[in-house]
Design a protein around this motif. Structure first.
Motif, PDB file in Angstrom:
ATOM      1  N   LEU A 149       0.832  -1.186   0.000  1.00  0.00           N
ATOM      2  CA  LEU A 149       0.000   0.000   0.000  1.00  0.00           C
ATOM      3  C   LEU A 149       0.873   1.244   0.000  1.00  0.00           C
ATOM      4  N   PRO A 150       0.447   2.311  -0.687  1.00  0.00           N
ATOM      5  CA  PRO A 150       1.203   3.565  -0.579  1.00  0.00           C
ATOM      6  C   PRO A 150       1.203   4.035   0.870  1.00  0.00           C
ATOM      7  N   GLY A 151       2.335   4.542   1.310  1.00  0.00           N
ATOM      8  CA  GLY A 151       2.452   4.949   2.699  1.00  0.00           C
ATOM      9  C   GLY A 151       3.093   3.903   3.579  1.00  0.00           C
ATOM     10  N   SER A 152       3.337   2.698   3.023  1.00  0.00           N
ATOM     11  CA  SER A 152       3.987   1.647   3.806  1.00  0.00           C
ATOM     12  C   SER A 152       5.428   2.040   4.116  1.00  0.00           C
ATOM     13  N   PRO A 153       5.862   1.916   5.368  1.00  0.00           N
ATOM     14  CA  PRO A 153       7.245   2.251   5.714  1.00  0.00           C
ATOM     15  C   PRO A 153       8.211   1.223   5.150  1.00  0.00           C
ATOM     16  N   CYS A 199      -9.053   2.970   4.506  1.00  0.00           N
ATOM     17  CA  CYS A 199      -8.107   4.078   4.320  1.00  0.00           C
ATOM     18  C   CYS A 199      -8.094   4.566   2.870  1.00  0.00           C
ATOM     19  N   SER A 200      -9.156   4.301   2.124  1.00  0.00           N
ATOM     20  CA  SER A 200      -9.153   4.604   0.686  1.00  0.00           C
ATOM     21  C   SER A 200      -8.960   6.091   0.398  1.00  0.00           C
ATOM     22  N   LYS A 201      -9.497   6.965   1.244  1.00  0.00           N
ATOM     23  CA  LYS A 201      -9.333   8.401   1.019  1.00  0.00           C
ATOM     24  C   LYS A 201      -7.857   8.783   1.064  1.00  0.00           C
ATOM     25  N   GLU A 202      -7.164   8.364   2.126  1.00  0.00           N
ATOM     26  CA  GLU A 202      -5.747   8.698   2.274  1.00  0.00           C
ATOM     27  C   GLU A 202      -4.903   8.016   1.195  1.00  0.00           C
ATOM     28  N   ILE A 203      -5.256   6.793   0.842  1.00  0.00           N
ATOM     29  CA  ILE A 203      -4.510   6.072  -0.189  1.00  0.00           C
ATOM     30  C   ILE A 203      -4.599   6.804  -1.525  1.00  0.00           C
ATOM     31  N   TYR A 218       3.241  14.253   2.809  1.00  0.00           N
ATOM     32  CA  TYR A 218       3.298  12.801   2.605  1.00  0.00           C
ATOM     33  C   TYR A 218       3.227  12.067   3.944  1.00  0.00           C
ATOM     34  N   LYS A 219       4.028  12.496   4.905  1.00  0.00           N
ATOM     35  CA  LYS A 219       4.078  11.816   6.196  1.00  0.00           C
ATOM     36  C   LYS A 219       2.733  11.884   6.915  1.00  0.00           C
ATOM     37  N   LYS A 279      -1.914   7.967   8.372  1.00  0.00           N
ATOM     38  CA  LYS A 279      -3.327   7.597   8.498  1.00  0.00           C
ATOM     39  C   LYS A 279      -3.672   6.303   7.770  1.00  0.00           C
ATOM     40  N   VAL A 280      -2.699   5.730   7.062  1.00  0.00           N
ATOM     41  CA  VAL A 280      -2.925   4.483   6.334  1.00  0.00           C
ATOM     42  C   VAL A 280      -2.596   3.300   7.244  1.00  0.00           C
ATOM     43  N   ILE A 281      -3.556   2.421   7.423  1.00  0.00           N
ATOM     44  CA  ILE A 281      -3.350   1.198   8.196  1.00  0.00           C
ATOM     45  C   ILE A 281      -2.925   0.109   7.212  1.00  0.00           C
ATOM     46  N   THR A 282      -1.690  -0.337   7.301  1.00  0.00           N
ATOM     47  CA  THR A 282      -1.170  -1.316   6.358  1.00  0.00           C
ATOM     48  C   THR A 282      -1.409  -2.739   6.849  1.00  0.00           C
TER      49      THR A 282
END
Length: 209
Positions: free
Chosen positions: A114-118, A146-150, A181-182, A187-190
């Motif tokens: 997912l985008p936002g994954s560390p 988390c579709s909005k943030e994704i 970005y951060k 807010k993305v739950i991976t």
């Protein structure tokens, strides 16, 4: 018409965890062995004993026992393997989030990370097999919750195609863009978070035995 897809069996999952997690799981091996012994003892008791049954009746009863045992594992009531320990933790984690329900289908772009994954924060890899339906639920829930943030992160990527926001020393974007970005990524739950939470819950439950 009910179009619900029923997923059976297990699927492989690789959970990335912090240093020391593997050692912690190794320390639980005596608990897992004791749970295997308990499962074998339960199989010899009523209503699961096959003593005195015909071959056909015994086979049917063993099948029902395996189904019951699988249900015990997913509910966190039997930890006779590492897979069972994490499966029980995953079930608990989904229940606690209110996610253990039917979700819309995953879009094609949901495959992979997912985008936002560390990146690089979780050095240990733990290979497990988990119930396919729970894994599907976790992946669907992470995307749709988390579709909005994704989608905003996808937009961010389009605006900053050369940026490397997960590399602090060379992010290739200005401070304002990196901060945006951060904020979105936080807010993305991976799925990685869910697997780690499942391991933690399983370990906690096993230690309480």
């Amino acid at each position: 018409m009910d179009n619900t897809v029923v997923l059976l069996g297990t699927v492989p999952v690789t959970a990335r965890a912090s240093v020391g997690t593997k050692d912690l799981l190794v320390q639980l091996r005596p608990v897992l062995r004791a749970e295997r012994d308990r499962a074998r003892a339960l199989a010899q008791q009523e209503p699961w004993s096959t003593d005195g049954l015909s071959r056909r009746e015994a086979a049917a009863r063993r099948t029902r026992w395996e189904e019951h045992k699988a249900q015990l594992r997913r509910q966190g009531a039997l930890f006779d393997s590492l897979d069972a320990l994490v499966a029980g933790g995953l079930y608990q984690e989904l229940e606690s989030r209110g996610w253990n329900r039917q979700w819309p289908a995953l879009p094609r772009q949901a495959r992979g990370r997912l985008p936002g994954s560390p990146q690089g924060q979780w050095p240990e890899k733990i290979a497990i097999r988990l119930p396919a339906d729970l894994v599907h639920t976790a992946r669907s829930a992470c995307w749709h919750a988390c579709s909005k943030e994704i989608n905003l992160l996808y937009d961010w990527r389009d605006r900053h195609p050369k940026a490397l926001p997960t590399r602090a020393s060379r992010s290739r974007c200005d401070a304002e863009a990196l901060a945006e970005y951060k904020q979105l990524a936080s807010k993305v739950i991976t799925t990685g978070q869910i697997w780690r939470a499942a391991i933690h819950r399983g370990v906690t439950s096993a230690k309480a035995i």
